[in-house]
Every structure is written in C-alpha cells, then in structure tokens.
Design an enzyme around this catalytic site. Structure first.
Site, PDB file in Angstrom:
ATOM      1  NE  ARG A 199    -106.651  12.390  76.581  1.00 28.57           N
ATOM      2  CZ  ARG A 199    -107.121  12.275  75.343  1.00 28.57           C
ATOM      3  NH1 ARG A 199    -108.145  13.009  74.947  1.00 28.57           N
ATOM      4  NH2 ARG A 199    -106.587  11.435  74.491  1.00 28.57           N
ATOM      5  CE  LYS A 236    -107.688   7.751  75.212  1.00 27.09           C
ATOM      6  NZ  LYS A 236    -108.966   7.867  74.504  1.00 27.09           N
ATOM      7  CD  GLU A 246    -117.070   9.974  74.982  1.00 29.50           C
ATOM      8  OE1 GLU A 246    -116.165  10.253  74.190  1.00 29.50           O
ATOM      9  OE2 GLU A 246    -116.882   9.775  76.199  1.00 29.50           O
TER      10      GLU A 246
HETATM   11  C1  LIG Z   1    -109.690   8.613  73.528  1.00 33.24           C
HETATM   12  C2  LIG Z   1    -111.160   8.789  73.412  1.00 33.24           C
HETATM   13  C3  LIG Z   1    -111.751   9.747  72.552  1.00 33.24           C
HETATM   14  C4  LIG Z   1    -110.967  10.554  71.552  1.00 33.24           C
HETATM   15  O1  LIG Z   1    -110.003  11.368  72.110  1.00 33.24           O
HETATM   16  P1  LIG Z   1    -108.768  11.904  71.234  1.00 33.24           P
HETATM   17  O2  LIG Z   1    -107.940  12.639  72.194  1.00 33.24           O
HETATM   18  O3  LIG Z   1    -109.332  12.773  70.167  1.00 33.24           O
HETATM   19  O4  LIG Z   1    -108.112  10.688  70.663  1.00 33.24           O
HETATM   20  C5  LIG Z   1    -113.124   9.900  72.634  1.00 33.24           C
HETATM   21  N1  LIG Z   1    -113.889   9.171  73.460  1.00 33.24           N
HETATM   22  C6  LIG Z   1    -113.350   8.232  74.262  1.00 33.24           C
HETATM   23  C7  LIG Z   1    -114.255   7.462  75.145  1.00 33.24           C
HETATM   24  C8  LIG Z   1    -111.982   8.011  74.265  1.00 33.24           C
HETATM   25  O5  LIG Z   1    -111.469   7.068  75.063  1.00 33.24           O
END
Ligand SMILES: *Cc1c(COP(=O)(O)O)cnc(C)c1O
Length: 287
Positions: A52, A151, A184
């Site tokens: 990722r 991310k 989310e």
């Molecule tokens: C990192 C993150 C998550 C959770 O992702 P994981 O891979 O499960 O840690 C969810 N939402 C956002 C906005 C994030 O930055």
C-alpha cells in the site's frame, strides 16, 4: 526514554532525528505514510502495508529510494535498535527538500523516516463499553480531488473531521462522501452487522482501503457470516444491530452510539466480539 529514529539509512537518537524545514512533507503535506503494528516482535501484515505504501507513492508520482526488501530490513533494524516487541511503527516517506514553490521536481530525494514507538490506544473501558461517534459536516475528500485510497501525509481532511467530533464530545468522526453515503471515520473503517450480515462501504465509496478491514471481512467469512460491500446511509447505521470500527492501531472497536442513537442493545455486539477475538488470535499466532 529517548527513542531511536531511522532517517535515510541512519539510526539516530530522537533528539538528533531532524529534517529540513524545506522538506515538502512539512511545507505541503507532500508524502505518504503507513501505520503498522508488531506483536511479540513480529511485524503484522508487513507485505500488505509495504504494497500500500508503494502504491500510494506511485499514485503521487513519488519514487521511494528503497526497494520493499530494503524497507522491510530498515524497519526491522529500527525495531531492534529500540528493543521493542509490541510496537506501533510509523513509516513516513516525504517528497524531500525542495524550494518554497510547489514543484515536486525541484525536490532532491524523498526522505524515509521510521519511528517505532509503544502503541497508543483507545482505553480498555472503551473496548468494553463501546464508542460514541457522530456524523461530521466535513465530507471525505472526493476522489477527483485527492483519492482517499492514497494514505498521504496530507491529512487535514481527517483532522478537520476529528476536530468536529472532539467538539461534540464524541470518540470518533463519521465522514460521509459527497453524495451523502457513509465513507469511513477520521482514521478507521466502519462496519455494521444487520440480520447476521456484515456490511461495509465499498472501496469506491471514497475510503482508505484498510488492511484491518480486509482481514475482518475474511475472518467473518470464516465464521460463516455473509459479507457485503454496499453503499450505506446514516439510516442504515441507526437501525444496525451492531457497529464497529477497524484500523491497525484500534484493531476492532465497538460502536454503541451514533448521533445520539443507541445501536442495537447499546453494548458491544456478539459478532463484533467474536471478530475481535479471532483478530486477536491472529495477531498473536499467525507466524
Ligand atoms: C490508515 C487508515 C485506516 C485504517 O487502515 P488500516 O490499514 O486498517 O490501518 C482507515 N482510514 C484512514 C483514513 C486511514 O488513514
């Protein structure tokens, strides 16, 4: 106790771990990151996190100066230097030192920073009692502006949402997308259970595709629970039997109140708790 920090191949004491004020990661939030956990000295789902990270970098046209193998090695070295077994690993790749102007091509080389620290969690009581969340007015970034799948260090969208939830005295911020569908939470993915089916917004609802999210969907299938990725409105959440959030740091945290409505029985649900148990077994035994 001072931590040891990895910066561009060197492991330095925390006090000496510094980067330039001209780094575009600082000036513009131009960069990408990962949050990873290690349990009993083993890094959990490292490959998924590295994939990722490199995908996020590709999406913003940033070339990480290490191979995935070299990055994995650097993480392990940093963990060893800190003598940590259970830890939270923050991997940061910034665009690097540049000019005050936006142009990323004027930046020298991307900087790689690895911080390994102890994990900071929601309190134990919150896992037992469940979280209270609220819908905020800040919508999740539209994918044509900044795709939530990246991310990125540009986290203001999430921070503005978080500020609203703190203002409201709630534990997390529920973010909708521009069409009003559930996306989310500020830093976690969201799930509901309705009639023994597990539901979560689809990837294209405008979400970060969480690694914990993907694992939880697999675990649910394993225990015979049907999983659907479906667009949801707040109505669907309000009438849910159970609700919970997922993320690397939070793992699986029950939600018992949304916008003042009690969800299900008002206590962490059965499916939520069995998934949490399975997830914890996995983090402890899967090596
Ligand atoms: C990192 C993150 C998550 C959770 O992702 P994981 O891979 O499960 O840690 C969810 N939402 C956002 C906005 C994030 O930055």
């Amino acid at each position: 106790m001072g931590l040891k920090i990895y910066i561009n191949g060197q492991i330095l004491p925390q006090e000496d771990a510094k980067i330039s004020v001209f780094d575009h990661g600082l000036l513009y939030g131009d960069g990408v990151f990962e949050g990873i956990r290690a349990y009993n000295g083993k890094i959990f789902t490292l490959n998924q996190h590295l994939d990722r990270l490199y995908d996020s970098a590709t999406a913003i046209s940033l070339k990480i100066p290490l191979t995935k193998d070299e990055m994995a090695h650097a993480i392990k070295k940093t963990m060893e230097a800190n003598n940590l077994t259970d830890s939270y690993i923050r991997l940061v790749v910034t665009r690097g030192v540049g000019k005050l102007g936006l142009d990323p091509n004027k930046c020298a080389t991307p900087q790689v920073i690895i911080i390994t620290d102890t994990i900071e969690l929601y309190s134990k009581t919150l896992y037992e009692k469940g979280l209270d969340i609220v819908t905020v007015t800040t919508i999740r970034n539209h994918f044509s502006a900044l795709d939530p799948k990246i991310k990125s260090l540009n986290y203001l969208n999430n921070i503005l949402a978080k500020l609203e939830s703190i203002q409201a005295g709630a534990g997390e911020a529920l973010m909708l997308n521009k069409d009003g569908y559930v996306a989310e939470c500020a830093g976690d993915n969201i799930f509901i259970v309705k009639n023994n089916t597990l539901l979560t917004p689809p990837e294209n609802a405008g979400i970060l595709i969480g690694i914990t999210r993907n694992i939880v969907m697999e675990l649910a299938t394993e225990i015979g629970i049907q999983v659907k990725e479906e667009l949801m409105t707040r109505y669907d959440l309000y009438i849910a039997d159970e609700c919970f959030l997922t993320g690397t740091a939070a793992e699986i945290i029950p939600v018992v109140r949304i916008d003042g409505r009690i969800i299900g029985t008002g206590k962490p649900g059965k499916v939520t708790l069995s998934l949490l148990k399975k997830y914890q077994d996995l983090t402890k035994n899967s090596f």
